[in-house]
Motif scaffolding. Structure first.
Motif, PDB file in Angstrom:
ATOM      1  N   ASN A  75       0.691 -13.693   6.622  1.00 14.92           N
ATOM      2  CA  ASN A  75      -0.314 -12.684   6.592  1.00 14.92           C
ATOM      3  C   ASN A  75      -0.880 -12.218   5.249  1.00 14.92           C
ATOM      4  O   ASN A  75      -1.836 -11.847   4.938  1.00 14.92           O
ATOM      5  CB  ASN A  75       0.065 -11.282   7.406  1.00 14.92           C
ATOM      6  N   ILE A  76       0.217 -12.360   4.291  1.00 14.04           N
ATOM      7  CA  ILE A  76       0.152 -11.647   2.554  1.00 14.04           C
ATOM      8  C   ILE A  76      -0.129 -12.913   1.816  1.00 14.04           C
ATOM      9  O   ILE A  76      -1.026 -12.869   1.035  1.00 14.04           O
ATOM     10  CB  ILE A  76       1.069 -10.861   2.529  1.00 14.04           C
ATOM     11  N   GLN A 131       6.551   4.004  -9.930  1.00 17.63           N
ATOM     12  CA  GLN A 131       7.963   3.497  -9.923  1.00 17.63           C
ATOM     13  C   GLN A 131       7.953   1.894 -10.471  1.00 17.63           C
ATOM     14  O   GLN A 131       6.928   1.371 -10.736  1.00 17.63           O
ATOM     15  CB  GLN A 131       8.182   3.363  -8.477  1.00 17.63           C
ATOM     16  N   TYR A 132       9.098   2.104 -11.051  1.00 20.67           N
ATOM     17  CA  TYR A 132       9.380   0.548 -11.733  1.00 20.67           C
ATOM     18  C   TYR A 132      10.351  -0.350 -10.880  1.00 20.67           C
ATOM     19  O   TYR A 132      11.049   0.191 -10.181  1.00 20.67           O
ATOM     20  CB  TYR A 132      10.068   0.787 -12.838  1.00 20.67           C
ATOM     21  N   ILE A 133      10.039  -1.386 -11.068  1.00 21.79           N
ATOM     22  CA  ILE A 133      10.964  -2.687 -10.696  1.00 21.79           C
ATOM     23  C   ILE A 133      11.295  -3.145 -11.900  1.00 21.79           C
ATOM     24  O   ILE A 133      10.713  -3.521 -12.872  1.00 21.79           O
ATOM     25  CB  ILE A 133      10.461  -3.727  -9.602  1.00 21.79           C
ATOM     26  N   ASN A 139       0.983  -1.291   0.303  1.00 20.70           N
ATOM     27  CA  ASN A 139       0.050   0.080   0.090  1.00 20.70           C
ATOM     28  C   ASN A 139       0.922   1.334  -0.085  1.00 20.70           C
ATOM     29  O   ASN A 139       0.453   2.176   0.702  1.00 20.70           O
ATOM     30  CB  ASN A 139      -1.171   0.142   1.291  1.00 20.70           C
ATOM     31  N   GLU A 140       1.969   1.202  -0.669  1.00 22.72           N
ATOM     32  CA  GLU A 140       2.687   2.585  -0.880  1.00 22.72           C
ATOM     33  C   GLU A 140       2.141   3.308  -2.119  1.00 22.72           C
ATOM     34  O   GLU A 140       2.532   2.765  -3.221  1.00 22.72           O
ATOM     35  CB  GLU A 140       4.052   1.974  -1.023  1.00 22.72           C
ATOM     36  N   ILE A 150       0.515  -7.418  -5.497  1.00 21.13           N
ATOM     37  CA  ILE A 150       1.043  -7.174  -4.054  1.00 21.13           C
ATOM     38  C   ILE A 150       1.423  -5.848  -3.736  1.00 21.13           C
ATOM     39  O   ILE A 150       0.861  -4.927  -2.803  1.00 21.13           O
ATOM     40  CB  ILE A 150       1.661  -8.223  -3.422  1.00 21.13           C
ATOM     41  N   TYR A 151       2.363  -5.327  -4.567  1.00 23.83           N
ATOM     42  CA  TYR A 151       3.145  -4.180  -4.381  1.00 23.83           C
ATOM     43  C   TYR A 151       2.548  -3.122  -5.107  1.00 23.83           C
ATOM     44  O   TYR A 151       2.904  -1.932  -4.845  1.00 23.83           O
ATOM     45  CB  TYR A 151       4.607  -4.558  -3.972  1.00 23.83           C
TER      46      TYR A 151
END
Ligand SMILES: NC(=O)c1ccc[n+]([C@@H]2O[C@H](COP(=O)([O-])OP(=O)(O)OC[C@H]3O[C@@H](n4cnc5c(N)ncnc54)[C@H](OP(=O)(O)O)[C@@H]3O)[C@@H](O)[C@H]2O)c1
Length: 374
Positions: free
Chosen positions: A327-328, A172-174, A165-166, A194-195
């Motif tokens: 948890n995730i 932004q890239y990964i 949740n950012e 997820i991100y």
């Protein structure tokens, strides 16, 4: 418990044949472990690298990834019970009796995924041959993802320090170098879903459609002469994270160069073969870099030695990894897709064929699996 426990056991050789199928006793269950009756197995590069690189003592069992049904749990284990459908992985080829390619596998709980019974159909056997099925709905599919998921969990949470949740990640890239590797296929999905990062990845063009379907925004052929220029142009100075799933000296350098356009903020770069920043040859003046080194073998919380290098887990790692793992990940499992499966004949006799396929580099965008025949 009595009965047969067939296993692919190292004979201590560094070249083929480096194992034999032997009958071991069924292990008793230490207080912190679970005993799983294996149903399916998957191959990983580490399964042949350990013996060939001289890391495997005689008596160690080869193999990492497996899936099956929990038979017994140690007295200190929480959250797992007899009858659970699980996948897991073991540090195979490393110590006596431990490893995935056996009928009865002892597993560390942090390396085990418990599946909802409605997700895995025990009667659904993936047919021998090439399979395009993708969702994890049987034990072959479950076996194919677990070591990879542990690796990505450690890399993303503890080395790249990604946050759920950012909002800034939307822009932004990964960069995931090696999107068609078993690790890359999982990394693309987790990074995207997820991100919420945008994903640039590298792969042979034959894997483009599949990687796109997983959520890769841009796929660049790593054999293109201008691969770095292409990635930098796509990234537009916003590649803040990178995972090199190949981790050769060459790809490590390429990943470094591909992220050089990001001048504002930090760039975190992780690799999977313990490469050090000292290996980088160009422009060492960049100051906004954080380098990571992921080694899944410490995900169980125990120290290890890899290629002569001692690697210790720490409390931060355990907390980051555990949060993701418990948890995730469970809520995401029904959506996760695995690589193409190459299904070999049932039985440990297929270990030779599977290891040969990986050693001879005959695997592209797929995961080699087989079913137990007991
Ligand atoms: N540190 C750890 O904990 C850890 C954990 C797991 C794995 N590993 C290591 O990580 C590496 C990858 O393992 P894996 O199981 O994920 O891989 P894998 O599935 O065996 O990788 C096969 C794929 O590699 C791709 N590839 C080969 N050379 C490439 C290059 N120069 N650039 C981009 N892609 C390339 C090919 O993609 P195309 O088909 O697109 O050409 C091929 O499909 C291995 O060295 C393994 O030992 C380390």
């Amino acid at each position: 418990m009595t009965g047969n426990n067939r296993a692919a056991v190292s004979n201590g050789n560094k070249s083929v044949p480096f194992y034999e199928i032997k009958n071991l006793s069924i292990p008793s269950v230490p207080k912190g472990k679970v005993l799983v009756k294996a149903i399916a197995y998957a191959f990983n590069p580490t399964d042949w690298k350990h013996p060939v690189y001289g890391m495997t003592p005689e008596g160690a069992v080869l193999g990492s990834d497996f899936s099956g049904i929990v038979e017994a749990v140690g007295s200190e284990v929480e959250g797992l019970a007899k009858g659970d459908y699980v996948s897991g992985w073991a540090h195979g080829g490393y110590e006596k009796d431990i490893g995935g390619f056996q009928d009865w596998v002892l597993a560390d709980p942090p390396l085990v995924i418990k599946f909802d019974k409605s997700q895995l159909d025990q009667s659904k056997v993936e047919p021998v041959g090439d399979s395009e099925s993708r969702v994890i709905d049987n034990f072959e599919g479950a076996a194919s993802v677990t070591l990879g998921l542990s690796t990505i969990a450690m890399s993303f949470t503890n080395q790249l320090k990604l946050k759920v949740n950012e909002p800034s990640y939307r822009d932004q890239y990964i960069l995931i170098w090696g999107g068609a590797t078993a690790s890359g296929v999982l990394a693309i999905q987790v990074a995207k879903d997820i991100y919420g990062l945008k994903v640039i990845t590298t792969a042979s063009p034959r894997n483009n459609a599949f990687l796109k379907s997983l959520g890769a925004d841009h796929i660049v052929n790593y054999n293109d002469k201008d691969v770095i220029e292409k990635i930098r142009k796509i990234g537009g100075g916003k590649i803040h994270f990178a995972l090199d799933t190949i981790s050769s000296l060459e790809t490590f350098q390429l990943v470094y160069d591909a992220t050089a356009g990001t001048n504002e903020g930090t760039v975190a770069i992780d690799n999977l073969l313990l490469l050090n920043p000292e290996e980088i040859k160009t422009d060492k003046s960049r100051t906004n870099l954080k380098f990571g080194k992921t080694l899944a073998y410490v995900a169980n919380g125990e120290p290890t030695v890899f290629a002569g290098i001692p690697v210790a887990p720490d409390a931060d790692l355990a907390a980051d990894y555990g949060n993701f793992w418990y948890n995730i990940l469970p809520g995401y499992l029904p959506k996760l897709r695995h690589s193409n499966l190459k299904v070999l004949n049932p039985g440990l006799e297929s270990v030779h064929e599977g290891l040969s396929l990986l050693m001879d580099n005959k695997v592209s965008g797929e995961k080699v699996v087989f079913r137990a025949d007991n």
